[in-house]
Design a protein around this motif. Sequence first.
Motif, PDB file in Angstrom:
ATOM      1  N   VAL A  13       0.934  -0.871  -0.193  1.00  0.00           N
ATOM      2  CA  VAL A  13      -0.228  -0.269  -0.168  1.00  0.00           C
ATOM      3  C   VAL A  13       0.790   1.486  -0.145  1.00  0.00           C
ATOM      4  CG1 VAL A  13      -1.897   1.455   0.780  1.00  0.00           C
ATOM      5  CG2 VAL A  13      -2.073  -1.246   1.600  1.00  0.00           C
ATOM      6  N   ARG A  14       1.063   1.757  -0.784  1.00  0.00           N
ATOM      7  CA  ARG A  14       1.659   3.139  -1.296  1.00  0.00           C
ATOM      8  C   ARG A  14       0.772   4.354  -1.252  1.00  0.00           C
ATOM      9  NH1 ARG A  14       3.383  -0.064  -4.734  1.00  0.00           N
ATOM     10  NH2 ARG A  14       5.556  -1.587  -4.031  1.00  0.00           N
ATOM     11  N   LYS A  15      -0.905   5.096  -0.548  1.00  0.00           N
ATOM     12  CA  LYS A  15      -1.564   5.296  -0.626  1.00  0.00           C
ATOM     13  C   LYS A  15      -1.962   5.691   0.944  1.00  0.00           C
ATOM     14  CE  LYS A  15      -2.262   7.322  -5.382  1.00  0.00           C
ATOM     15  NZ  LYS A  15      -3.564   7.057  -5.821  1.00  0.00           N
ATOM     16  N   PHE A  16      -1.846   6.670   1.607  1.00  0.00           N
ATOM     17  CA  PHE A  16      -1.968   6.903   2.867  1.00  0.00           C
ATOM     18  C   PHE A  16      -3.031   7.692   2.829  1.00  0.00           C
ATOM     19  CE2 PHE A  16       1.864   5.186   2.586  1.00  0.00           C
ATOM     20  CZ  PHE A  16       1.607   4.472   3.404  1.00  0.00           C
ATOM     21  N   SER A  17      -4.412   6.965   4.074  1.00  0.00           N
ATOM     22  CA  SER A  17      -5.340   8.202   5.142  1.00  0.00           C
ATOM     23  C   SER A  17      -4.933   8.876   6.220  1.00  0.00           C
ATOM     24  CB  SER A  17      -6.367   7.742   5.323  1.00  0.00           C
ATOM     25  OG  SER A  17      -6.176   6.856   6.844  1.00  0.00           O
ATOM     26  N   PRO A  18      -4.859  10.641   6.112  1.00  0.00           N
ATOM     27  CA  PRO A  18      -4.368  10.915   7.142  1.00  0.00           C
ATOM     28  C   PRO A  18      -4.248  10.308   8.872  1.00  0.00           C
ATOM     29  CG  PRO A  18      -5.659  12.140   6.772  1.00  0.00           C
ATOM     30  CD  PRO A  18      -5.968  10.597   5.691  1.00  0.00           C
ATOM     31  N   GLN A  19      -5.464   9.585   8.864  1.00  0.00           N
ATOM     32  CA  GLN A  19      -5.463   8.796  10.132  1.00  0.00           C
ATOM     33  C   GLN A  19      -4.121   8.430  11.097  1.00  0.00           C
ATOM     34  OE1 GLN A  19      -8.614   5.716   9.586  1.00  0.00           O
ATOM     35  NE2 GLN A  19      -8.541   5.386  11.275  1.00  0.00           N
ATOM     36  N   LYS A  20      -3.398   8.974  12.126  1.00  0.00           N
ATOM     37  CA  LYS A  20      -3.297   8.448  13.063  1.00  0.00           C
ATOM     38  C   LYS A  20      -3.231   7.033  13.465  1.00  0.00           C
ATOM     39  CE  LYS A  20      -0.135  11.605  13.420  1.00  0.00           C
ATOM     40  NZ  LYS A  20       0.597  11.977  13.145  1.00  0.00           N
ATOM     41  N   ILE A  21      -2.289   5.720  13.665  1.00  0.00           N
ATOM     42  CA  ILE A  21      -2.532   4.580  13.875  1.00  0.00           C
ATOM     43  C   ILE A  21      -2.213   4.591  15.600  1.00  0.00           C
ATOM     44  CG2 ILE A  21      -1.439   2.243  13.948  1.00  0.00           C
ATOM     45  CD1 ILE A  21      -0.303   3.044  11.436  1.00  0.00           C
ATOM     46  N   GLU A  22      -3.477   4.216  16.014  1.00  0.00           N
ATOM     47  CA  GLU A  22      -3.602   4.025  17.550  1.00  0.00           C
ATOM     48  C   GLU A  22      -2.600   3.531  18.143  1.00  0.00           C
ATOM     49  OE1 GLU A  22      -5.682   3.422  15.380  1.00  0.00           O
ATOM     50  OE2 GLU A  22      -7.512   3.757  15.642  1.00  0.00           O
ATOM     51  N   LYS A  23      -2.364   3.828  19.216  1.00  0.00           N
ATOM     52  CA  LYS A  23      -1.342   3.336  20.131  1.00  0.00           C
ATOM     53  C   LYS A  23      -1.050   2.386  20.333  1.00  0.00           C
ATOM     54  CE  LYS A  23       2.709   4.294  23.916  1.00  0.00           C
ATOM     55  NZ  LYS A  23       2.179   5.047  25.027  1.00  0.00           N
ATOM     56  N   GLU A  24      -2.539   1.618  20.966  1.00  0.00           N
ATOM     57  CA  GLU A  24      -2.408  -0.019  21.343  1.00  0.00           C
ATOM     58  C   GLU A  24      -2.198  -0.563  19.666  1.00  0.00           C
ATOM     59  OE1 GLU A  24      -6.902  -1.267  21.361  1.00  0.00           O
ATOM     60  OE2 GLU A  24      -6.510  -0.462  23.161  1.00  0.00           O
ATOM     61  N   LYS A  25      -2.750  -0.320  18.558  1.00  0.00           N
ATOM     62  CA  LYS A  25      -2.358  -1.225  17.252  1.00  0.00           C
ATOM     63  C   LYS A  25      -1.262  -1.265  17.345  1.00  0.00           C
ATOM     64  CE  LYS A  25      -6.906  -0.739  15.708  1.00  0.00           C
ATOM     65  NZ  LYS A  25      -7.277   0.308  13.917  1.00  0.00           N
ATOM     66  N   LEU A  26       0.248  -0.182  17.027  1.00  0.00           N
ATOM     67  CA  LEU A  26       1.041  -0.055  16.580  1.00  0.00           C
ATOM     68  C   LEU A  26       1.633  -0.927  17.531  1.00  0.00           C
ATOM     69  CD1 LEU A  26       3.814   1.050  16.490  1.00  0.00           C
ATOM     70  CD2 LEU A  26       3.892   2.832  17.256  1.00  0.00           C
ATOM     71  N   LEU A  27       1.308  -0.703  19.486  1.00  0.00           N
ATOM     72  CA  LEU A  27       2.105  -1.788  20.072  1.00  0.00           C
ATOM     73  C   LEU A  27       1.958  -3.324  19.930  1.00  0.00           C
ATOM     74  CD1 LEU A  27       1.359   0.191  23.361  1.00  0.00           C
ATOM     75  CD2 LEU A  27       3.435   0.431  22.063  1.00  0.00           C
ATOM     76  N   LYS A  28       0.756  -3.779  19.417  1.00  0.00           N
ATOM     77  CA  LYS A  28       0.419  -4.914  18.887  1.00  0.00           C
ATOM     78  C   LYS A  28       1.321  -5.499  18.073  1.00  0.00           C
ATOM     79  CE  LYS A  28      -2.538  -8.063  19.178  1.00  0.00           C
ATOM     80  NZ  LYS A  28      -4.253  -8.442  18.235  1.00  0.00           N
ATOM     81  N   ILE A  29       1.087  -4.452  16.871  1.00  0.00           N
ATOM     82  CA  ILE A  29       3.091  -4.110  15.419  1.00  0.00           C
ATOM     83  C   ILE A  29       3.790  -4.906  16.293  1.00  0.00           C
ATOM     84  CG2 ILE A  29       3.588  -3.007  13.589  1.00  0.00           C
ATOM     85  CD1 ILE A  29       0.671  -2.090  13.357  1.00  0.00           C
ATOM     86  N   LEU A  30       4.640  -4.167  17.172  1.00  0.00           N
ATOM     87  CA  LEU A  30       5.803  -4.299  17.618  1.00  0.00           C
ATOM     88  C   LEU A  30       5.719  -5.188  18.425  1.00  0.00           C
ATOM     89  CD1 LEU A  30       5.955   0.184  18.436  1.00  0.00           C
ATOM     90  CD2 LEU A  30       7.553  -1.320  16.455  1.00  0.00           C
ATOM     91  N   GLU A  31       4.884  -6.007  19.309  1.00  0.00           N
ATOM     92  CA  GLU A  31       5.482  -7.285  19.501  1.00  0.00           C
ATOM     93  C   GLU A  31       5.027  -9.003  18.505  1.00  0.00           C
ATOM     94  OE1 GLU A  31       5.804  -7.815  22.573  1.00  0.00           O
ATOM     95  OE2 GLU A  31       4.876  -9.419  23.472  1.00  0.00           O
ATOM     96  N   ALA A  32       4.968  -8.064  17.578  1.00  0.00           N
ATOM     97  CA  ALA A  32       4.454  -9.198  16.917  1.00  0.00           C
ATOM     98  C   ALA A  32       5.796  -9.338  17.097  1.00  0.00           C
ATOM     99  CB  ALA A  32       3.546  -9.044  15.202  1.00  0.00           C
ATOM    100  N   GLY A  33       6.687  -8.360  15.919  1.00  0.00           N
ATOM    101  CA  GLY A  33       7.977  -8.706  15.668  1.00  0.00           C
ATOM    102  C   GLY A  33       8.872  -8.889  16.724  1.00  0.00           C
ATOM    103  N   ARG A  34       8.803  -8.124  17.785  1.00  0.00           N
ATOM    104  CA  ARG A  34       9.201  -8.551  19.131  1.00  0.00           C
ATOM    105  C   ARG A  34       9.592 -10.003  19.339  1.00  0.00           C
ATOM    106  NH1 ARG A  34       9.735  -9.872  24.413  1.00  0.00           N
ATOM    107  NH2 ARG A  34       7.350  -9.799  24.409  1.00  0.00           N
ATOM    108  N   LEU A  35       8.475 -10.796  18.577  1.00  0.00           N
ATOM    109  CA  LEU A  35       7.641 -12.315  19.312  1.00  0.00           C
ATOM    110  C   LEU A  35       8.782 -12.969  17.988  1.00  0.00           C
ATOM    111  CD1 LEU A  35       4.486 -12.298  20.933  1.00  0.00           C
ATOM    112  CD2 LEU A  35       6.346 -12.518  21.655  1.00  0.00           C
ATOM    113  N   ALA A  36       9.007 -12.804  16.936  1.00  0.00           N
ATOM    114  CA  ALA A  36       9.271 -13.576  16.064  1.00  0.00           C
ATOM    115  C   ALA A  36      10.852 -14.190  15.945  1.00  0.00           C
ATOM    116  CB  ALA A  36      10.196 -12.198  14.531  1.00  0.00           C
TER     117      ALA A  36
END
Length: 133
Positions: A13-36
């Motif tokens: 995806v290379r087009k984005f809405s201006p909507q911010k990413i909620e902290k809760e979602k960001l933390l979940k994404i980072l946690e998915a990386g951390r558990l790799a």
Amino acid sequence: MEVFEAIRWRRSVRKFSPQKIEKEKLLKILEAGRLAPSSSNRQAWHFVVVDDEKLIKQIPEKVTIGTKNIISWIKDAPLVIVGCYTKALTHFLAQLYGHENHLIDISIAMTHMVLEATELGIGSCYIGWVNEK
Ligand SMILES: Cc1cc2nc3c(=O)[nH]c(=O)nc-3n(C[C@H](O)[C@H](O)[C@H](O)COP(=O)(O)O)c2cc1C
């Protein structure tokens, strides 16, 4: 979402809405990386979250290889996660034999994050055309 569904749905995806990413979602994404998984469990990675609008707008100009147009679309992204590694933290045998395990590890971690983002309904795109320095 089933893992396979996320794999099937994911696309760049290379087009984005201006909507911010909620902290809760960001933390979940980072946690998915951390558990790799990582070679010898060294986790020789660092994830740098860039959410400063001004900084993000500078990325295409500052880090591109070749023309900044290749990655100009980044300037509209609400968030960039930079995957970094420390080669010196990898197992000494990997270093001795020139195994690029750190690259494999960071790639797996980023893929975990991309798939988790997909599950959360967040589009993303890998960016490889960067000057690492
Ligand atoms: C390691 C890697 C680096 C990539 N670098 C870029 C990039 O710098 N700019 C870009 O627009 N897309 C980049 N892509 C996205 C690919 O172009 C894209 O994944 C591919 O065309 C397949 O399309 P899809 O992701 O929609 O399935 C990269 C993908 C990978 C895996």
